[in-house]
Design an enzyme around this catalytic site. Structure first.
Site, mmCIF file in Angstrom:
data_model
loop_
_atom_site.group_PDB
_atom_site.id
_atom_site.type_symbol
_atom_site.label_atom_id
_atom_site.label_comp_id
_atom_site.label_asym_id
_atom_site.label_seq_id
_atom_site.Cartn_x
_atom_site.Cartn_y
_atom_site.Cartn_z
ATOM 1 C CB SER A 43 -0.924 -0.510 1.201
ATOM 2 O OG SER A 43 -1.704 1.289 0.995
ATOM 3 C CG HIS B 163 -4.569 4.935 -2.627
ATOM 4 N ND1 HIS B 163 -5.473 4.261 -3.034
ATOM 5 C CD2 HIS B 163 -3.982 4.149 -1.255
ATOM 6 C CE1 HIS B 163 -5.971 2.953 -2.308
ATOM 7 N NE2 HIS B 163 -5.102 2.705 -1.376
ATOM 8 C CG ASN C 4 -3.986 -1.641 -0.869
ATOM 9 O OD1 ASN C 4 -5.394 -2.999 -1.483
ATOM 10 N ND2 ASN C 4 -3.336 -2.244 0.463
ATOM 11 C CE1 TYR C 5 -3.958 -2.663 -8.150
ATOM 12 C CE2 TYR C 5 -1.978 -1.983 -8.073
ATOM 13 C CZ TYR C 5 -2.534 -2.076 -8.414
ATOM 14 O OH TYR C 5 -3.330 -1.276 -9.261
ATOM 15 N NE ARG C 6 -8.237 -4.844 -0.181
ATOM 16 C CZ ARG C 6 -8.337 -3.528 -0.743
ATOM 17 N NH1 ARG C 6 -7.447 -3.107 -1.552
ATOM 18 N NH2 ARG C 6 -9.868 -3.984 -1.300
ATOM 19 N N GLY D 192 -2.687 -6.007 17.406
ATOM 20 C CA GLY D 192 -1.179 -6.068 16.779
ATOM 21 C C GLY D 192 -1.349 -5.671 16.003
ATOM 22 C CB SER D 193 -2.614 -3.614 13.278
ATOM 23 O OG SER D 193 -3.952 -3.916 12.761
ATOM 24 N NE ARG D 194 5.478 0.090 12.970
ATOM 25 C CZ ARG D 194 6.450 0.560 12.088
ATOM 26 N NH1 ARG D 194 6.247 0.842 11.110
ATOM 27 N NH2 ARG D 194 7.504 1.505 12.839
#
Length: 450
Positions: free
Chosen positions: A240, A254, A256-258, A407-409
């Site tokens: 991202s 912007h 984002n590839y997931r 737990g995400s940053r």
């Protein structure tokens, strides 16, 4: 906890680029170069190999894996991006090399982790080592999680190196972080450069159990997600980026590839891809808009003539700031829940999209980075960035998923926010002004290419 690894200039591929390019100019005027990684192998720019065509990509409620998954390891070297070759034109990609399974074993008397194979050489051109241990990547070269992790690492490195060349001033800081619940990521951020006020390119490779909030968000899109004992094991990975230039005549981009996998109670594995790329200019430049959309369309058209118009409309609808009645920008492409016709075919489509990022955007940066601007134009840029923040915090699906995932940053999730923005009470542009012109497009999206 994030561990600071190094500056971009410490990477072996970046040292090679600097030495070959000579002087790096503030506006990114680049000389021809032939970068080589630490192993002495050529880090090819995209476009040195033929491209496979595929047809019939779609999306919908179909679940389960595709039965036509092709077994090949994408072990081509991660190319640094030759900006001259990646300018206006078609989407290209680095050469992909097939390897036999026998090539994965270590040499006699040599530990596997020290094996100097194609995968290890490829990884040296990344911004940091993969999140997944190399031994695990070698054990499952044809697994989609391995292939997607290598693709997003390659994309991150190519974009960071291209942006650093254009900026010619500030360098990317690289943080490699771990998530105690499983996995981790690599965040690369450039701040207060010559050209870019803030540019972040982050990858994450995480696994664990879906939170109830995240599962609820997915169920709202029609996914059944049958939990076992209240748990839904998942794997997710993606790249991202949001890039905020200093000059108000240079647009923000912007992308984002997931890729997601969720294991249900009956052992069935749901999988899907999502992502997109969109442009947010402060002022309308029709030539820029046409170039950006044409580049994305050419990437989509390799895989089916219906994809660009479908995903362009989806983008216009998705990036809608409902409480303002306007889009965030002039669009691009957006898709989610893409799970047909097969993993391999959708992966190739996503790969083409990642290779369209630099040629769609860097020429626009080089074109406008030295444009003159007035204090009024800078003020309008700050106000438009306020709208950007509003969308990301209130509506963006990826931001919500990150915030809902234990737990995400947080620093990486909020990396998309600009360094500076502004909100003025009851601000309204003058009629028939350049500011009013862009607002008209944001309220009524246009078709930029046939």
């Amino acid at each position: 906890m994030a561990v600071h690894l190094r500056w971009l200039s410490a990477g072996p591929c970046w040292r090679a680029v600097r030495g070959a390019c000579g002087e790096l100019r503030a506006c990114g005027e680049l000389r021809a170069w032939s970068p080589r990684c630490a192993a002495g192998r050529l880090c090819r720019p995209p476009g040195t190999a033929c491209r496979e065509q595929s047809r019939g990509l779609g999306y919908g409620p179909r679940v389960g894996g595709g039965s036509r998954l092709r077994t090949r390891l994408a072990a081509g070297l991660a190319g640094l991006v030759g900006l001259a070759a990646a300018a206006f034109g078609h989407v290209e990609r680095a050469e992909m090399v097939r390897r036999s399974s026998g090539a994965q074993s270590a040499s006699p008397g040599r530990p596997e982790e020290e094996e100097d194979d194609e995968l290890a050489r490829r990884c040296r051109c990344f911004m940091a080592p993969p999140v997944t241990d190399l031994r695990e990547l070698r054990r499952r070269p044809d697994d989609m999680k391995s292939k997607m992790e290598l693709l997003i690492l390659e994309t991150q490195a190519q974009v960071c190196q291209a942006l650093a060349q254009v900026d010619g001033g500030a360098r990317f800081s690289v943080d490699r972080w771990e998530r105690k619940e499983g996995g981790g990521g690599i965040s690369c951020v450039l701040q207060d450069g010559h050209v870019f006020e803030k540019a972040g390119v982050s990858i994450s490779v995480v696994h664990g159990n879906l939170s109830e909030e995240a599962a609820k968000q997915m169920r709202s899109r029609g996914k059944l997600l049958k939990a076992k004992d209240g748990k839904l094991p998942f794997s997710a990975m993606g790249v991202s980026s949001v890039i905020h230039p200093k000059n108000p005549h240079t647009p923000t981009i912007h992308f984002n590839y997931r890729y997601f996998e969720v294991e249900e109670a009956d052992g069935n594995t749901l999988w899907w891809f999502g992502g997109g790329c969109d442009l947010t200019p402060t002022y309308l430049n029709q030539e820029d808009a046409v170039h950006f959309h044409r580049t994305l369309k050419e990437a989509c058209d390799q895989h089916g003539p219906d994809l660009y118009p479908k995903f362009k409309k989806w983008c216009d609808d998705y990036f809608f700031i409902a409480h303002r009645g306007e889009r965030r920008g002039i669009g691009g492409i957006f898709f989610d829940d893409l799970d047909s016709p097969s993993k391999e075919e959708v992966f190739r489509f996503v790969e083409s999209c990642t290779q369209a990022i630099i040629p769609s955007y860097v020429p626009l940066v080089k074109k406008h980075c030295n444009d003159a601007f007035t204090p009024q134009e800078k003020l309008w840029q700050q106000l438009r960035r306020g709208r950007y923040v509003e969308f990301n915090l209130l509506y963006d699906r990826g931001t919500k998923f990150g915030l809902f995932t234990p737990g995400s940053r947080i620093e990486s999730i909020l990396m998309s926010l600009p360094l500076t923005a502004r909100w003025e009470y009851m601000h309204s542009p003058s009629e028939n002004s350049k500011e009013a012109e862009i607002l008209e497009v944001l309220r009524h999206p246009r078709d930029w290419v046939p």
